[in-house]
Scaffold this motif. Structure first.
Motif, PDB file in Angstrom:
ATOM      1  N   UNK A 178      -6.316  -7.524   7.745  1.00  0.00           N
ATOM      2  CA  UNK A 178      -6.101  -8.564   8.763  1.00  0.00           C
ATOM      3  C   UNK A 178      -4.740  -8.386   9.417  1.00  0.00           C
ATOM      4  N   UNK A 179      -3.715  -8.091   8.624  1.00  0.00           N
ATOM      5  CA  UNK A 179      -2.370  -7.869   9.163  1.00  0.00           C
ATOM      6  C   UNK A 179      -2.374  -6.690  10.131  1.00  0.00           C
ATOM      7  N   UNK A 180      -3.043  -5.606   9.759  1.00  0.00           N
ATOM      8  CA  UNK A 180      -3.113  -4.425  10.625  1.00  0.00           C
ATOM      9  C   UNK A 180      -3.869  -4.741  11.911  1.00  0.00           C
ATOM     10  N   UNK A 181      -4.964  -5.498  11.785  1.00  0.00           N
ATOM     11  CA  UNK A 181      -5.725  -5.856  12.979  1.00  0.00           C
ATOM     12  C   UNK A 181      -4.892  -6.729  13.919  1.00  0.00           C
ATOM     13  N   UNK A 182      -4.143  -7.657  13.359  1.00  0.00           N
ATOM     14  CA  UNK A 182      -3.297  -8.536  14.183  1.00  0.00           C
ATOM     15  C   UNK A 182      -2.192  -7.763  14.877  1.00  0.00           C
ATOM     16  N   UNK A 184      -2.413  -4.703  15.818  1.00  0.00           N
ATOM     17  CA  UNK A 184      -2.986  -3.710  16.701  1.00  0.00           C
ATOM     18  C   UNK A 184      -3.191  -2.352  16.072  1.00  0.00           C
ATOM     19  N   UNK A 185      -2.861  -2.199  14.796  1.00  0.00           N
ATOM     20  CA  UNK A 185      -3.021  -0.896  14.125  1.00  0.00           C
ATOM     21  C   UNK A 185      -4.462  -0.539  13.878  1.00  0.00           C
ATOM     22  N   UNK A 186      -5.333  -1.510  13.746  1.00  0.00           N
ATOM     23  CA  UNK A 186      -6.713  -1.239  13.380  1.00  0.00           C
ATOM     24  C   UNK A 186      -7.631  -1.058  14.568  1.00  0.00           C
ATOM     25  N   UNK A 187      -7.092  -1.182  15.790  1.00  0.00           N
ATOM     26  CA  UNK A 187      -7.935  -1.057  16.986  1.00  0.00           C
ATOM     27  C   UNK A 187      -8.150   0.403  17.325  1.00  0.00           C
ATOM     28  N   UNK A 188      -9.318   0.749  17.897  1.00  0.00           N
ATOM     29  CA  UNK A 188      -9.620   2.134  18.256  1.00  0.00           C
ATOM     30  C   UNK A 188      -8.815   2.633  19.427  1.00  0.00           C
TER      31      UNK A 188
END
Length: 188
Positions: A178-182, A184-188
């Motif tokens: 969740x932290x990474x997604x927030x 922007x690290x987890x976005x393609x």
């Protein structure tokens, strides 16, 4: 003729996964002990007097007056030393006062007198589990919480789940995702 369905350990594990998704598959909290009968207490004059003293003790403890609470619980235990509830209540006051050893002794007395069954035993196992957890004995705490949960203790059941290392690891991994997604690290 009605027959009880036979529930296999596999079926119990699946149901446990549905109702407690934080537990890993197969980690079943036994609930058979919940079916045990609560001992019915006859309301004698002594029992009424002891219940009144215990109520006064609980009220004193809630207001922060541990000395009065302990005096009331001591009186209750003197009148009916075979009643588990007095020891359970006094254990809480002793723990709050910092007498962990005395609290553990009273909890053991409450468990012995209650036969390890019923609501007083559930409370005593939960209290003892909390003390063990505070003392760093996580294994002992989980064991006590599991017994309390099997006796119907919802707080104890939550503690079993919270102390499960697999659940903690899953929660940590989920928090990282969740932290990474927030960020922007987890976005393609």
């Amino acid at each position: 003729m009605d027959q009880d369905p036979i529930v296999s350990p596999h079926d119990k594990a699946i149901l446990q996964t549905i109702f407690n998704p934080s537990l890993p598959y197969g980690d079943v909290i036994e609930e058979e002990q919940q079916l045990s009968q609560e001992i019915v207490e006859i309301e004698t004059d002594e029992v009424k007097q002891v219940k009144h003293l215990e109520l006064e003790g609980v009220q004193a403890a809630e207001s922060g007056d541990m000395q009065t609470a302990l005096e009331q619980f001591n009186k209750a235990i003197q009148i009916l030393p075979s009643r588990a509830s007095g020891y359970n209540n006094r254990a809480q006051a002793l723990r709050l006062k910092g007498d962990v050893k005395g609290a553990l002794e009273d909890l053991d007395n409450a468990l012995n007198l209650s036969g390890g069954q019923g609501s007083v035993a559930c409370q005593a196992y939960t209290q003892r589990g909390l003390i063990k957890r505070l003392e760093g004995d996580d294994e002992g705490a989980v064991a006590d919480f599991k017994i309390a949960a099997s006796l119907g203790g919802q707080f104890a059941k939550q503690q079993v789940i919270a102390m499960n290392p697999y659940a903690a690891l899953c929660n940590q991994m989920l928090a990282e995702v969740i932290t990474k997604l927030r960020s922007g690290e987890g976005e393609p």
